[in-house]
Design a protein around this motif. Structure first.
Motif, PDB file in Angstrom:
ATOM      1  N   LEU A  47      31.814  50.756  41.439  1.00  0.00           N
ATOM      2  CA  LEU A  47      31.432  51.291  42.745  1.00  0.00           C
ATOM      3  C   LEU A  47      32.598  51.296  43.727  1.00  0.00           C
ATOM      4  CD1 LEU A  47      27.871  49.774  43.263  1.00  0.00           C
ATOM      5  CD2 LEU A  47      28.540  51.953  42.233  1.00  0.00           C
ATOM      6  N   LEU A  48      33.585  50.444  43.511  1.00  0.00           N
ATOM      7  CA  LEU A  48      34.807  50.493  44.309  1.00  0.00           C
ATOM      8  C   LEU A  48      35.982  50.195  43.390  1.00  0.00           C
ATOM      9  CD1 LEU A  48      36.124  50.941  47.049  1.00  0.00           C
ATOM     10  CD2 LEU A  48      36.003  48.466  47.431  1.00  0.00           C
ATOM     11  N   VAL A  49      36.725  51.245  43.076  1.00  0.00           N
ATOM     12  CA  VAL A  49      37.920  51.140  42.238  1.00  0.00           C
ATOM     13  C   VAL A  49      39.078  51.633  43.096  1.00  0.00           C
ATOM     14  CG1 VAL A  49      38.995  51.782  40.059  1.00  0.00           C
ATOM     15  CG2 VAL A  49      36.491  51.652  40.216  1.00  0.00           C
ATOM     16  N   SER A  50      40.039  50.752  43.365  1.00  0.00           N
ATOM     17  CA  SER A  50      41.075  51.061  44.360  1.00  0.00           C
ATOM     18  C   SER A  50      42.472  50.730  43.856  1.00  0.00           C
ATOM     19  CB  SER A  50      40.826  50.281  45.652  1.00  0.00           C
ATOM     20  OG  SER A  50      39.611  50.648  46.245  1.00  0.00           O
ATOM     21  N   PRO A  51      43.482  51.466  44.357  1.00  0.00           N
ATOM     22  CA  PRO A  51      44.869  51.094  44.048  1.00  0.00           C
ATOM     23  C   PRO A  51      45.231  49.808  44.786  1.00  0.00           C
ATOM     24  CG  PRO A  51      44.812  52.917  45.607  1.00  0.00           C
ATOM     25  CD  PRO A  51      43.398  52.672  45.187  1.00  0.00           C
ATOM     26  N   ILE A  52      45.895  48.884  44.098  1.00  0.00           N
ATOM     27  CA  ILE A  52      46.272  47.604  44.693  1.00  0.00           C
ATOM     28  C   ILE A  52      47.794  47.557  44.828  1.00  0.00           C
ATOM     29  CG2 ILE A  52      46.166  45.096  44.492  1.00  0.00           C
ATOM     30  CD1 ILE A  52      43.453  46.456  44.942  1.00  0.00           C
ATOM     31  N   GLU A  53      48.256  47.472  46.046  1.00  0.00           N
ATOM     32  CA  GLU A  53      49.692  47.553  46.333  1.00  0.00           C
ATOM     33  C   GLU A  53      50.480  46.480  45.601  1.00  0.00           C
ATOM     34  OE1 GLU A  53      52.657  47.554  50.246  1.00  0.00           O
ATOM     35  OE2 GLU A  53      50.485  47.799  50.479  1.00  0.00           O
ATOM     36  N   ASN A  54      49.951  45.268  45.541  1.00  0.00           N
ATOM     37  CA  ASN A  54      50.669  44.169  44.895  1.00  0.00           C
ATOM     38  C   ASN A  54      50.853  44.377  43.400  1.00  0.00           C
ATOM     39  OD1 ASN A  54      50.971  42.834  47.265  1.00  0.00           O
ATOM     40  ND2 ASN A  54      49.476  41.224  46.853  1.00  0.00           N
ATOM     41  N   PHE A  55      50.093  45.287  42.828  1.00  0.00           N
ATOM     42  CA  PHE A  55      50.189  45.560  41.396  1.00  0.00           C
ATOM     43  C   PHE A  55      50.696  46.980  41.144  1.00  0.00           C
ATOM     44  CE2 PHE A  55      46.698  42.379  41.769  1.00  0.00           C
ATOM     45  CZ  PHE A  55      47.369  41.318  41.180  1.00  0.00           C
ATOM     46  N   GLY A  56      51.686  47.387  41.940  1.00  0.00           N
ATOM     47  CA  GLY A  56      52.334  48.667  41.729  1.00  0.00           C
ATOM     48  C   GLY A  56      51.475  49.878  42.052  1.00  0.00           C
ATOM     49  N   GLY A  57      50.416  49.671  42.825  1.00  0.00           N
ATOM     50  CA  GLY A  57      49.548  50.782  43.186  1.00  0.00           C
ATOM     51  C   GLY A  57      48.600  51.205  42.081  1.00  0.00           C
ATOM     52  N   GLU A  58      48.534  50.439  41.000  1.00  0.00           N
ATOM     53  CA  GLU A  58      47.605  50.775  39.915  1.00  0.00           C
ATOM     54  C   GLU A  58      46.169  50.499  40.358  1.00  0.00           C
ATOM     55  OE1 GLU A  58      48.820  48.555  36.492  1.00  0.00           O
ATOM     56  OE2 GLU A  58      50.387  49.996  35.964  1.00  0.00           O
ATOM     57  N   LYS A  59      45.244  51.251  39.801  1.00  0.00           N
ATOM     58  CA  LYS A  59      43.836  51.126  40.201  1.00  0.00           C
ATOM     59  C   LYS A  59      43.183  49.916  39.536  1.00  0.00           C
ATOM     60  CE  LYS A  59      43.004  56.030  41.211  1.00  0.00           C
ATOM     61  NZ  LYS A  59      44.342  56.554  40.915  1.00  0.00           N
ATOM     62  N   HIS A  60      42.341  49.248  40.325  1.00  0.00           N
ATOM     63  CA  HIS A  60      41.645  48.056  39.843  1.00  0.00           C
ATOM     64  C   HIS A  60      40.165  48.153  40.203  1.00  0.00           C
ATOM     65  CE1 HIS A  60      45.067  45.212  38.823  1.00  0.00           C
ATOM     66  NE2 HIS A  60      45.670  46.328  39.230  1.00  0.00           N
ATOM     67  N   VAL A  61      39.321  47.719  39.267  1.00  0.00           N
ATOM     68  CA  VAL A  61      37.879  47.667  39.518  1.00  0.00           C
ATOM     69  C   VAL A  61      37.588  46.396  40.299  1.00  0.00           C
ATOM     70  CG1 VAL A  61      35.575  47.619  38.509  1.00  0.00           C
ATOM     71  CG2 VAL A  61      37.406  48.903  37.376  1.00  0.00           C
ATOM     72  N   LEU A  62      37.097  46.548  41.516  1.00  0.00           N
ATOM     73  CA  LEU A  62      36.755  45.397  42.351  1.00  0.00           C
ATOM     74  C   LEU A  62      35.257  45.143  42.289  1.00  0.00           C
ATOM     75  CD1 LEU A  62      39.084  46.253  45.355  1.00  0.00           C
ATOM     76  CD2 LEU A  62      39.527  44.664  43.472  1.00  0.00           C
ATOM     77  N   LEU A  63      34.470  46.070  42.830  1.00  0.00           N
ATOM     78  CA  LEU A  63      33.010  45.962  42.769  1.00  0.00           C
ATOM     79  C   LEU A  63      32.532  46.804  41.593  1.00  0.00           C
ATOM     80  CD1 LEU A  63      30.293  45.040  44.010  1.00  0.00           C
ATOM     81  CD2 LEU A  63      30.375  47.088  45.447  1.00  0.00           C
ATOM     82  N   SER A  64      32.107  46.148  40.537  1.00  0.00           N
ATOM     83  CA  SER A  64      31.686  46.861  39.334  1.00  0.00           C
ATOM     84  C   SER A  64      30.304  47.474  39.503  1.00  0.00           C
ATOM     85  CB  SER A  64      31.685  45.912  38.128  1.00  0.00           C
ATOM     86  OG  SER A  64      31.196  46.560  36.973  1.00  0.00           O
ATOM     87  N   ALA A  65      29.375  46.715  40.065  1.00  0.00           N
ATOM     88  CA  ALA A  65      27.998  47.203  40.217  1.00  0.00           C
ATOM     89  C   ALA A  65      27.313  46.424  41.323  1.00  0.00           C
ATOM     90  CB  ALA A  65      27.228  47.065  38.905  1.00  0.00           C
ATOM     91  N   LEU A  66      26.187  46.951  41.786  1.00  0.00           N
ATOM     92  CA  LEU A  66      25.376  46.286  42.812  1.00  0.00           C
ATOM     93  C   LEU A  66      23.915  46.460  42.413  1.00  0.00           C
ATOM     94  CD1 LEU A  66      25.557  44.848  45.633  1.00  0.00           C
ATOM     95  CD2 LEU A  66      25.095  47.097  46.634  1.00  0.00           C
ATOM     96  N   ASP A  67      23.298  45.358  42.003  1.00  0.00           N
ATOM     97  CA  ASP A  67      21.891  45.417  41.594  1.00  0.00           C
ATOM     98  C   ASP A  67      20.984  45.272  42.808  1.00  0.00           C
ATOM     99  OD1 ASP A  67      22.700  45.650  39.007  1.00  0.00           O
ATOM    100  OD2 ASP A  67      21.462  44.001  38.240  1.00  0.00           O
ATOM    101  N   GLU A  68      19.975  46.149  42.890  1.00  0.00           N
ATOM    102  CA  GLU A  68      18.973  46.075  43.952  1.00  0.00           C
ATOM    103  C   GLU A  68      17.663  45.539  43.365  1.00  0.00           C
ATOM    104  OE1 GLU A  68      21.726  49.566  44.305  1.00  0.00           O
ATOM    105  OE2 GLU A  68      20.066  49.141  42.913  1.00  0.00           O
ATOM    106  N   THR A  69      17.047  44.652  44.103  1.00  0.00           N
ATOM    107  CA  THR A  69      15.731  44.141  43.716  1.00  0.00           C
ATOM    108  C   THR A  69      14.771  44.315  44.881  1.00  0.00           C
ATOM    109  OG1 THR A  69      16.706  42.496  42.234  1.00  0.00           O
ATOM    110  CG2 THR A  69      14.418  42.146  42.903  1.00  0.00           C
ATOM    111  N   VAL A  70      13.656  44.989  44.621  1.00  0.00           N
ATOM    112  CA  VAL A  70      12.599  45.157  45.624  1.00  0.00           C
ATOM    113  C   VAL A  70      11.594  44.026  45.431  1.00  0.00           C
ATOM    114  CG1 VAL A  70      10.687  46.612  46.377  1.00  0.00           C
ATOM    115  CG2 VAL A  70      12.890  47.650  45.796  1.00  0.00           C
ATOM    116  N   ILE A  71      11.300  43.336  46.533  1.00  0.00           N
ATOM    117  CA  ILE A  71      10.363  42.202  46.464  1.00  0.00           C
ATOM    118  C   ILE A  71       9.175  42.495  47.367  1.00  0.00           C
ATOM    119  CG2 ILE A  71      10.091  39.718  46.792  1.00  0.00           C
ATOM    120  CD1 ILE A  71      13.173  39.496  46.561  1.00  0.00           C
ATOM    121  N   GLN A  72       7.977  42.455  46.774  1.00  0.00           N
ATOM    122  CA  GLN A  72       6.731  42.661  47.514  1.00  0.00           C
ATOM    123  C   GLN A  72       5.672  41.712  46.977  1.00  0.00           C
ATOM    124  OE1 GLN A  72       5.141  46.652  47.570  1.00  0.00           O
ATOM    125  NE2 GLN A  72       5.898  47.013  49.614  1.00  0.00           N
TER     126      GLN A  72
END
Length: 648
Positions: A47-72
């Protein structure tokens, strides 16, 4: 109903929905990519894959997924979906999806009993931040929403494993938290637009299985870290924004930020508007410069593909300044008439026989759009001169002009043209010697430069190069043409011609300046139409060739053996269409229109709203390789614009 939409029956069918992917990018170089139902099937998904300056601007997966749970009423319904080792899916939230519609942004609708929840995701245009808007459309009783982030913090080509070095601590942020799993990474801020409770429950989730990597023969198991979860009540009609980014923002600004970014997105209501949106995703801005990302999710900037993409991307985006911005950005890396393979590499390499000639081709297109020969020659004339001199004087060493005026290129175990797949360090299609499209581009470059110089009044240049036109044209025909084949040799090495029918000869017909007669052009196109043309572009090799491979499948070596031995490339379609209309004029419109418009079906296949890297040579021409490729989107856009131009 939106132009691009998917219903419940399609979405709950895992075989269908796992093979449809969503891609969103921004000008900061970040991307969001997953499947229609949210189950990650590639190590490149997130969900958020970004270039990281400290690693030569290569892209890194930071937020892989976000699970939603509905509670009722104390009952929990997890909307997430994840595949674990052995093919087990847990949870199975896809069964709650009712539809996905692609308007300004993809909108997913879930129904759980009497609850209807919608989810919209977008990337902030110029920042490393993803925003997700949840709206409770319907609810018959008090509802609570729980959000559980799955973190990776690793390079897109790697996989994370549970370890003792992970930093499990978090810090409070404005209505959220910040985390940084490893040294060298920036903090990841996860915030919401309303006050929430964060419950720290640090834990690893083991052996998440990526089906696409398994099928491609790569490592496919990953452990993901979950720091805890956010939980908050949600009233009927209420919207809450979740943001994850590399900078802390004021939580109260998240709703305004989402609304502002949403307004920048156009509706994907037609084939051409979908292509326009896809085209935007490849342009990455860096201060006063810009680059074209060759493809997502794993490519960076490839200079050859950048230049070939530019005319089509500029037409699709209707951006008069993009061409000049890109060319000026790449000229900074210009050396003795040649461009590096990739301007993002730490150590620049110059392994291309044709990239500089494509640069001149781009200038040619810019000139046709803007006119003003004096200004064009003033700005780009010096570079054009250096390119022609670089080839003539063999300044790259392994790319040189022969005594008869043609260009030959050879370097041990290095592919110097666009057909650059390798197996065990050796090119699959070496093409050492004199490639046909390189020499067609060479002839076109000389002719265009002379005409432009003539209009700009540069008589010294004309005097120096004028005799080359007839010389190169004569040598080209002698070297590449044979009446017995009614087509062009693909390349010639040590006097031996390779008569494999490949699409490179079509480029020689499509260019504004061609050494071929009209009758020869017709014959080349006739062969290409009969043996190479498909509804997804041109095959890289004729099916009647002994080495033809009609499907790109198997392990990495098997796939590499096929990508230039039969796979179909849409970017080549622009040259076929240009050549066909050049010869048949308006009479050729019905035929090429049918071929180009067949791509409309592709908008709902593979990666929704864009064009894949390549397609199988055999029907039904399934998409393969990268999810979205710049020169393919550009090629289809260019062909579509060309058809419109001939209709006017």
């Amino acid at each position: 109903m939106h132009y691009l939409s998917f219903d419940q029956e399609q979405l709950i069918n895992l075989e269908y929905s796992l093979n449809k992917e969503i891609l969103r990018t921004n000008k900061a170089g970040s991307y969001l990519c997953t499947t229609l139902n949210g189950c990650n099937t590639r190590k490149y998904h997130g969900l958020l894959v970004s270039p990281i300056e400290n690693f030569g601007g290569e892209k890194h997966v930071l937020l892989s997924a976000l699970d939603e749970t509905v509670i009722q009423n104390e009952a929990e319904f997890n909307l997430g979906i994840r595949r674990y080792q052995g093919g087990t899916y847990e949870p199975k939230g896809h069964k709650y999806i009712r539809n996905v519609q692609f308007g300004n942004v993809p909108k997913i609708t879930y129904r759980v009993g009497g609850v209807v929840l919608t989810k919209e995701r977008l990337l902030v245009e110029k920042e490393e931040q993803v925003l997700i808007r949840y709206t409770l459309e319907e609810a018959k009783s008090p509802t609570v929403l729980r959000l559980k982030p799955f973190l990776a913090f690793r390079n897109i080509h790697a996989l994370s494993k549970a370890n003792m070095f992970v930093n499990t601590h978090y810090h409070k942020a404005d209505s959220g938290i910040s985390v940084r799993l490893y040294e060298g990474y920036p903090d990841l801020f996860m915030q919401t637009s309303k006050t929430v409770d964060f419950v720290p429950v640090p834990d690893w989730y083991y052996n998440v299985e990526y089906l696409k990597e398994l099928n491609r023969g790569y490592d496919y198991l990953e452990d993901l870290f979950v720091p805890g979860y956010f939980e908050f009540p949600l009233a009927k009609g209420e919207s809450v924004i979740f943001g994850a980014g590399l900078k802390e923002v004021k939580s109260v600004s998240l709703k305004q930020r989402f609304t502002r970014e949403l307004k920048k997105r156009g509706q994907k209501e037609t084939f051409s508007s979908s292509l326009e949106h896809a085209a935007k995703q490849f342009v990455m801005h860096k201060k006063k410069t810009a680059e074209i990302i060759a493809g997502f999710p794993w490519y960076g900037s490839i200079t050859r593909q950048t230049f070939i993409s530019l005319p089509g991307l500029c037409l699709s985006l209707k951006d008069r300044n993009l061409c000049a911005t890109i060319l000026d950005s790449y000229l900074k890396y210009f050396n003795d008439g040649f461009f590096p393979d990739n301007i993002g590499d730490g150590e620049l390499t110059y392994h291309s026989a044709d990239t500089s000639l494509w640069f001149i081709w781009v200038v040619q297109h810019c000139y046709k759009k803007r006119g003003n020969p004096e200004q064009t020659w003033k700005i780009y004339g010096p570079a054009i001169k250096r390119i022609l001199e670089g080839y003539r004087e063999s300044k790259l060493g392994y790319v040189e002009m022969t005594s008869d005026g043609l260009i030959q290129a050879a370097k041990d175990d290095v592919a110097l043209t666009w057909m650059d797949s390798y197996i065990l360090g050796h090119p699959v299609v070496p093409r050492a010697g004199m490639p046909v499209e390189v020499n067609a581009l060479w002839f076109n470059a000389i002719c265009f430069a002379l005409d432009l110089a003539d209009m700009a009044g540069d008589m010294d240049f004309i005097e120096e190069w004028k005799d080359m036109v007839e010389k190169v044209a004569r040598s080209f025909l002698k070297t590449f043409w044979s009446d017995g084949h009614a087509s062009l040799a693909d390349y010639v090495f040590d006097g031996q011609a390779d008569w494999a029918v490949r699409p490179n000869m079509v480029i020689a017909v499509a260019l504004d300046y061609s050494p071929l007669s009209k009758e020869q052009q017709k014959q080349v196109l006739s062969v290409a139409k009969r043996k190479l043309l498909t509804n997804r572009g041109l095959r890289s090799l004729s099916p009647d060739h002994l080495r033809y491979k009609g499907s790109v499948r198997g392990n990495q070596q098997e796939r590499e053996a096929a990508v230039h031995m039969g796979a179909v490339y849409p970017w080549l379609l622009q040259f076929f269409v240009e050549a066909y209309l050049k010869i048949h004029k308006r009479g050729g419109l019905p035929f090429v229109k049918q071929i180009v418009e067949s791509f409309e079906q592709e908008m709902t296949e593979n990666c929704v709203g864009t064009v894949s890297e390549m397609y199988d040579g055999n029907p039904p021409h399934s998409g393969k390789g990268a999810l979205s490729q710049a020169w393919n989107v550009a090629g289809v856009s260019y062909a579509l614009n060309l058809i419109q131009k001939y209709r006017e």
